[in-house]
Design an enzyme around this catalytic site. Structure first.
Site, short mmCIF file in Angstrom:
data_model
loop_
_atom_site.label_atom_id
_atom_site.label_comp_id
_atom_site.label_asym_id
_atom_site.label_seq_id
_atom_site.Cartn_x
_atom_site.Cartn_y
_atom_site.Cartn_z
N ASP A 423 0.85 -1.19 0.00
CA ASP A 423 0.00 0.00 0.00
C ASP A 423 0.89 1.25 0.00
O ASP A 423 2.12 1.16 0.11
CB ASP A 423 -0.89 -0.03 1.25
CG ASP A 423 -2.11 0.86 1.15
OD1 ASP A 423 -2.30 1.50 0.10
OD2 ASP A 423 -2.88 0.91 2.13
N GLU A 426 2.35 5.14 -4.06
CA GLU A 426 2.27 6.10 -5.18
C GLU A 426 3.60 6.80 -5.50
O GLU A 426 3.78 7.11 -6.70
CB GLU A 426 1.20 7.15 -4.89
CG GLU A 426 -0.23 6.63 -4.91
CD GLU A 426 -0.57 5.76 -3.71
OE1 GLU A 426 -1.42 4.86 -3.86
OE2 GLU A 426 0.02 5.96 -2.64
N ASP A 506 -9.19 3.91 -1.76
CA ASP A 506 -10.00 4.33 -0.62
C ASP A 506 -11.33 4.92 -1.08
O ASP A 506 -11.53 6.15 -1.09
CB ASP A 506 -9.23 5.35 0.22
CG ASP A 506 -7.98 4.75 0.83
OD1 ASP A 506 -7.91 3.50 0.94
OD2 ASP A 506 -7.06 5.51 1.20
#
Length: 852
Positions: A423, A426, A506
């Protein structure tokens, strides 16, 4: 005569004036850093294509296959670096001989499927098929143009052309009249109009009147895509910097385009079987007693489940690759106990390594020793604040650093942890406005096939998450070479589907986000990310009881079915937030997923070979457009296919609309729940035979029934209910036979099976079985072909169920392995419109004849 001479002189002077001014304009543009490819100044045929010059610029168009082209452009006479993070090396370097074609006004070439024509002045490229249908064409008056390092490519956009793909970007399924930026972003709270979000997949499919093609723009820098905004009849793509290197893929049908993309960028690996089961998660299950309680409740509620996820709170102070000994005092034993209850555990391992010198923290100490972290411009390790506080970050574009990262999983794998969740990659950084690393952070590219060099974050940002998940996937393979890894990533780039599954990030517990899930997952699948899902029930906020029920119903037909929610939200497990009716419905749909596991796993195996996604838009199976010229999907809202044969027709507005219509492709359909043939669902073709007049059926919304339809002419394999994929089904394999709705048509289906976890299938340890049926004047003949492969099936009997029946069978017989037919006593279920018969299966083939 004098007048003619005067006219000629005036014309020559005008042409001289235009040429002089054009030359001056080009010179002025070049001084300003502008390079336009507006006319061909030189060209030469090459063995696999054409190379042209436009002033200082060079452009090369080559054929990799008969239906795949590559276009590379350099503004200063040199082509960009011939390397790619996304495209497979063997595909990128493939070469197909072509037939050169040129005349006084154009140059180009022809393959066995495509014609490339480049007009000389003005420079405009058009690609057609051999029938003359346009695949792609430059927009007149808007040549490729460089402004320093930035550039843009413009193309024609016919009014009836549609666009799909670009990964998980929110919004409608069709990208027409939308604009997007590729820049991976931690987008908590994203909404339907939010852009960019987590992934950059610069690949899109075009569809026009049944003709499909695609473009892959192989550029990792910040990129932009604009459809019908700047020009009503045009679209564009470009970037702030980096290479102008793109590929054109031709169908003509959408399936051929998907398979071409799989050839170019690879396929999703065959996933472990357990990853297709129901998965329970939240941020976060802790302490250890809570994890055990959730597992126990899933079993006591008889809700089939395979996976429990652990978010960051199992770690010591949020430090990756650690375990909090107070919250999880017997962590290793807990993993073993969960496994004994047939649960697989997936844990989060974020890429931000806590900046902890002299603390005995292995990831930091080894990373420092091996020089594995990204740098600031002054050469020091870049430090950013994330969940552990100050953190450093592996330099994933260095192969040596990815290899090191992979070794960090050794201890967790030895404990029995089954899968890993990458996770925040990015990469997300806290306490900065950009939410990511500064542009000038330094990354080292040391990768086979690339020029070894140091570059800044602008080039690497969009591939950082992909290379993170790549390091995890490849590391797990090295630790256990015969076990299929399961990796889940949030951020990625084109081609990242080779290393990990993904999800839509999300999302929120709202009806709008529930609706948004279908187009996102469909576009992800078309983009290569066929193993994908959404946080079922929504991540941010707490869903209404009806919303959670409906979401769990639909998610039973998604590639990944994971219930997940945020810290501080209400409990969101299937037994929470609702009446007993809600709980029973949620259980029922999860159970149906497990009944369908043979069909789902067979579809997943097809995905791993061909690239065809598990969750499909209708136009993938039914490319002929509707009577209006649109693909079926645009006439239907949130309708999708689960594999090739099951159509899920959820309401376009499930919180508002009680009654709605669905336009079904005209092949005939059966109600999956009742088994009845849907009246009027066979449809008919329009007069010109190129478009279809689709039948519409009326649906009344109800909480207990998600409309699902089975394609006439299909055979769908199912199994008895199990509590997890570990459990061996007890009883016969069921074949749900849906006879063709039109006379003279046959039907078919198949099943694939292996051990669900290893690579033994590569050595022949698999099972393939094909099924067919043929309508006769007396009834129906169902054939099960001899088994192929060395893997032993779990069943000894097959229950063959024939749907659409209005009366009992007049008689039935079965023949095994070509022997004489023996009588069989068929059953009849009027409520479900089915005739059924149980026959033995010795693997040598059988035939069942039923008269009715």
């Amino acid at each position: 005569m004098k007048r003619a001479i005067l006219h000629f002189a005036v014309l020559r002077a005008a042409l001289f004036f235009l040429a002089t001014n054009s030359a001056h304009a080009r010179a002025d543009a070049q001084k300003a850093g502008i390079v336009r490819l507006d006319r061909v100044t030189a060209s030469r045929a090459i063995s696999n294509g054409i190379e042209i010059h436009a002033g200082t610029a060079i452009m090369q168009v080559t054929a990799l296959r008969d239906n795949v082209l590559r276009v590379r452009v350099g503004p200063t006479g040199q082509l960009p670096e011939d390397a790619s993070w996304a495209v497979l090396p063997a595909s990128r370097t493939a070469s197909m001989p072509v037939t050169p074609q040129s005349n006084s006004t154009s140059v180009g070439f022809k393959t066995a499927k495509l014609q490339v024509s480049i007009r000389k002045d003005p420079l405009e490229m058009t690609v057609t098929d051999l029938a003359g249908q346009v695949v792609t064409a430059d927009l007149p008056g808007r040549p490729i143009e460089f402004h320093g390092s930035a550039f843009k490519v413009y193309r024609k956009s016919p009014a009836d052309e549609h666009y799909f793909g670009l990964g998980d970007k929110p919004g409608p399924l069709d990208r027409r009249n939308e604009a997007f930026v590729d820049w991976n972003t931690d987008a908590f709270g994203w909404q339907e109009s939010t852009d960019p979000i987590y992934k950059s997949v610069p690949y899109f499919m075009t569809y026009r009147n049944g003709l499909a093609a695609a473009t892959f723009f192989d550029n990792t820098w910040r990129a932009n895509f604009e459809f019908n905004k700047e020009y009503r009849d045009g679209y564009s793509f470009g970037s702030d910097a980096g290479p102008l290197d793109y590929y054109v893929l031709y169908g003509p049908d959408p399936k051929a385009v998907v398979e071409g993309w799989a050839w170019l960028a690879g396929t999703v690996p065959l996933p472990p079987l357990w990853s297709l089961g129901y998965q329970q998660s939240r941020y976060s299950y802790y302490p250890e007693s809570e994890v055990r309680r959730i597992a126990g409740r899933l079993r006591s509620e008889r809700i089939p489940a395979d996976v429990i996820w652990l978010d960051i709170d199992y770690q010591l102070k949020n430090r990756p690759f650690t375990v909090d000994p107070e919250r999880f005092p017997t962590f290793d034993q807990m993993i073993k106990d969960l496994r004994a209850e047939h649960f697989h555990t997936v844990v989060i391992t974020d890429l931000h390594v806590a900046d902890l010198p002299n603390a005995g923290y292995k990831p930091y100490d080894e990373g420092i020793k091996g020089d594995h972290f990204v740098k600031s411009p002054d050469g020091s390790n870049y430090v950013g604040v994330v969940w552990p506080g100050k953190s450093v970050f592996p330099d994933f574009t260095q192969k040596s650093s990815r290899d090191w990262w992979g070794t960090l999983y050794t201890d967790f794998v030895s404990k029995g942890i089954a899968g890993f969740w990458n996770d925040m990659n990015e990469p997300a950084i806290f306490q900065v406005a950009s939410k990511t690393m500064p542009d000038d952070v330094q990354h080292r590219i040391e990768e086979p096939g690339f020029i070894t060099r140091t570059t800044n974050h602008l080039e690497v940002h969009n591939i950082f998450g992909m290379e993170n998940s790549r390091g995890t996937f490849e590391g797990l393979l090295k630790i256990n070479p015969d076990s299929r890894p399961f990796v889940m990533t949030r951020a990625s780039f084109a081609g990242g589907h080779r290393y990990s599954a993904t999800w839509t990030g999300d999302n929120s517990s709202t009806w709008n986000h529930f609706r948004q899930t279908t187009p996102q997952l469909l576009n992800l699948g078309l983009s290569g990310f066929a193993m994908s899902g959404a946080d079922v029930g929504g991540f941010a906020g707490s869903p209404q009881a009806e919303l959670l029920t409906r979401w769990l119903e639909v998610a039973a037909f998604h590639p990944i079915d994971r219930d997940h929610t945020a810290d501080g939200t209400n409990p969101q497990e299937p037994w929470e937030n609702g009446t007993q009716e809600d709980v029973d419905l949620r259980r029922r749909y999860i159970e149906e997923r497990y009944h369908l596991m043979p069909y789902l796993y067979t579809t997943a195996e097809e995905m791993s070979r061909t690239g065809l996604p598990i969750m499909r838009p209708l136009f993938l199976e039914f490319p002929t457009p509707t009577a209006t010229g649109e693909p079926f999907d645009l006439a239907n809202g949130n309708v999708f296919l689960f594999g090739p044969d099951l159509l899920v027709a959820q309401s376009p507005y499930p919180d508002e609309v009680d009654d709605y219509s669905v336009a079904l492709p005209p092949v005939g359909w059966y109600d999956y729940w009742s088994g009845a043939l849907v009246e009027g669902a066979a449809g008919r073709k329009a007069i010109d035979n190129s478009r279809i007049e689709q039948p519409e059926i009326h649906i009344h919304r109800s909480l207990d029934t998600l409309p699902v339809f089975a394609r006439a002419g299909s055979i769908v394999p199912e199994q008895p209910l199990v509590e997890s994929t570990d459990e061996k089904p007890q009883g016969p394999l069921t074949l749900r036979v849906y006879p063709p709705a039109q006379p003279g048509k046959d039907c078919g289906g198949s099943l694939y099976l292996d051990d669900g976890q290893s690579y033994a299938f590569r050595k022949g340890e698999f099972l393939r079985v094909a099924f067919t049926c043929h309508a006769t004047a007396q009834g129906l003949t169902v054939t099960v072909d001899p088994h192929r492969g060395a893997f032993a099936p779990w069943w000894k009997l097959i229950s063959i169920e024939i749907y659409g029946a209005s009366r009992p069978a007049a008689g039935a017989s079965a023949a095994l392995d070509g022997a004489r037919p023996s009588p069989v006593l068929p059953g009849f279920d009027s409520e479900h419109h089915r005739i059924s018969a149980i026959v033995p299966d010795d693997g040598k083939g059988l035939e069942l004849q039923i008269a009715y």
